[in-house]
Each structure stands twice: as structure tokens, then as C-alpha cells.
Design a protein around this motif. Sequence first.
Motif, short mmCIF file in Angstrom:
data_model
loop_
_atom_site.label_atom_id
_atom_site.label_comp_id
_atom_site.label_asym_id
_atom_site.label_seq_id
_atom_site.Cartn_x
_atom_site.Cartn_y
_atom_site.Cartn_z
N GLY A 279 -23.39 3.07 -10.76
CA GLY A 279 -24.06 3.54 -9.55
C GLY A 279 -24.78 2.49 -8.74
N LEU A 280 -24.59 1.21 -9.03
CA LEU A 280 -25.30 0.17 -8.28
C LEU A 280 -24.45 -0.46 -7.18
CD1 LEU A 280 -27.27 -1.78 -11.05
CD2 LEU A 280 -28.09 0.01 -9.50
N ILE A 281 -23.23 -0.82 -7.48
CA ILE A 281 -22.34 -1.47 -6.52
C ILE A 281 -20.96 -0.80 -6.61
CG2 ILE A 281 -21.19 -3.61 -5.82
CD1 ILE A 281 -23.49 -5.17 -6.99
N ALA A 282 -20.36 -0.56 -5.45
CA ALA A 282 -19.03 0.05 -5.43
C ALA A 282 -18.15 -0.64 -4.41
CB ALA A 282 -19.11 1.54 -5.10
N SER A 283 -16.86 -0.57 -4.64
CA SER A 283 -15.85 -0.90 -3.64
C SER A 283 -15.12 0.39 -3.30
CB SER A 283 -14.85 -1.92 -4.19
OG SER A 283 -15.48 -3.15 -4.45
N TYR A 284 -14.46 0.41 -2.15
CA TYR A 284 -13.72 1.59 -1.73
C TYR A 284 -12.27 1.20 -1.47
CZ TYR A 284 -18.48 3.12 -1.15
OH TYR A 284 -19.80 3.40 -1.37
N LEU A 285 -11.38 1.88 -2.12
CA LEU A 285 -9.95 1.64 -1.98
C LEU A 285 -9.38 2.71 -1.06
CD1 LEU A 285 -7.35 0.12 -2.83
CD2 LEU A 285 -7.19 1.73 -4.75
N ILE A 286 -8.79 2.28 0.06
CA ILE A 286 -8.22 3.20 1.03
C ILE A 286 -6.70 3.16 0.93
CG2 ILE A 286 -8.06 3.83 3.46
CD1 ILE A 286 -10.64 2.33 3.95
N GLU A 287 -6.11 4.32 0.87
CA GLU A 287 -4.66 4.46 0.80
C GLU A 287 -4.18 5.27 2.00
OE1 GLU A 287 -1.34 6.62 -2.09
OE2 GLU A 287 -3.39 6.31 -2.79
N SER A 288 -3.25 4.72 2.77
CA SER A 288 -2.72 5.43 3.93
C SER A 288 -1.25 5.09 4.09
CB SER A 288 -3.49 5.05 5.20
OG SER A 288 -2.94 5.69 6.33
N SER A 289 -0.40 6.09 3.91
CA SER A 289 1.05 5.95 4.11
C SER A 289 1.62 4.74 3.37
CB SER A 289 1.37 5.84 5.61
OG SER A 289 0.99 7.03 6.27
N GLY A 290 1.22 4.60 2.12
CA GLY A 290 1.76 3.55 1.28
C GLY A 290 1.13 2.18 1.45
N GLU A 291 0.13 2.06 2.32
CA GLU A 291 -0.59 0.80 2.47
C GLU A 291 -1.98 0.95 1.86
OE1 GLU A 291 -0.61 -1.02 6.29
OE2 GLU A 291 1.46 -0.45 6.74
#
Length: 205
Positions: free
Chosen positions: A15-27
Motif C-alpha cells: 500500500g505504499l507505492i504502486a505502478s499501473y498497467l494499462i491494457e488497450s486493444s493488445g497494447e
Amino acid sequence: MRIHTLDLRFQGTPGLIASYLIESSGEFALIETGPGSTLETLRAAIREVGVDEAAIKKVFVTHIHLDHAGAAGWFAQHGATVYCHPNAARHLIDPSKLIDSARMVYGDLMDSLWGDMLPAPAERVVALQDNECVPLGDVEIIAWDMRGITMRLSSETSASRETWRACDWSTATIFPSPPLRRSLIPLPMRALWTVSCQPTSRRSI
């Protein structure tokens, strides 16, 4: 579009540091990489959601602080393009001054806290201007130049908009879903935080 919150368990604490992975149409794209010290945790988290890290071709860092961008150079060295604020580009390419400055603050704890910050090849670093758009699958990532240390990133289709803003408060909390991950802000600072969420091109102050 899907968004995965990847808890980096900084110093073994959730709960201290996060990254966000975005997925859109295979990218795939990352918003923030976290520090070098959590790189292996990040790589494992990417694989745990079923994504090959080699498929991540775009990395966005909201600002150059080690807890947000420390591992960006690793991704750049492995073929990703790193998008950043214009003031951050030179530090991604040559992080030596940033590292030396941080070491004066953290001393012997520097390496255990933040790990290595690898230089990004210059051709892999792109400085984004205010309102500049980067396509990702069927959405666009829009950079908004913000007051203070951060840049807001927005993904938009004709039907919807989702917005991220980096948080830098000691009580920051990871929220599991968009549109906004907001820290728990001390009451005296809340008005200033609200102002800082307004893009510079749209703000009156």
C-alpha cells in the motif's frame, strides 16, 4: 481498456507505492515504474496478471522522483519508450546528479531504499508538452502539465475519460480502480491539493 494496480510492496510493506498497467486493444503501458529497489517485484506483478513484460512498449512517469521513475531506465534499456515531463528528460538520460543529490539525503540507506537508477538511452526518452497525446490501442494518453511535482495523465476515448494523478503524501492509499487515486490529505492542505489537480491551461489562481 483494462487497468491493473500493481502494488510494489516498498520495503516489504503493502500500500505504499504502486505502478499501473494499462491494457488497450493488445497494447500495454506502465504509469510509473517505482524505484529500482522494487523492480523485481514490479516485473513479477506484471507476469502475475498474464502480461509479458517485453510487451510493454510505453512507460509514463509523472515526475522524476526515485519512487516514481527510478526503474524507468531499465524499461528503456529493454526497448520501451519513456514519456515524461520536459524537465525530467535529462535526468532520465543521465541520472547521476539526481542520484548524487538523493545520496546526500539518504546516505547509507540510499541503495536499500531506492536501488539502482539506470540511464535511459536518449532515443528512448520523449518529453511531452501540455495536452500532448500518445496513442495506446484504442485510447489516447493525454499529458497535462500540473502545478508542483507531478503531471496528470488521462486516457480518453470518444465515450469516456479516465484520469490518474500521482500522490506524494505519507498517508497515500492505493485505490483499486479509476477514475482517481487520491491520497488522504491533511485538512489544511486539501484546498491546495484541489488547485494542483487543475491543469495549468485551465486554472485560475
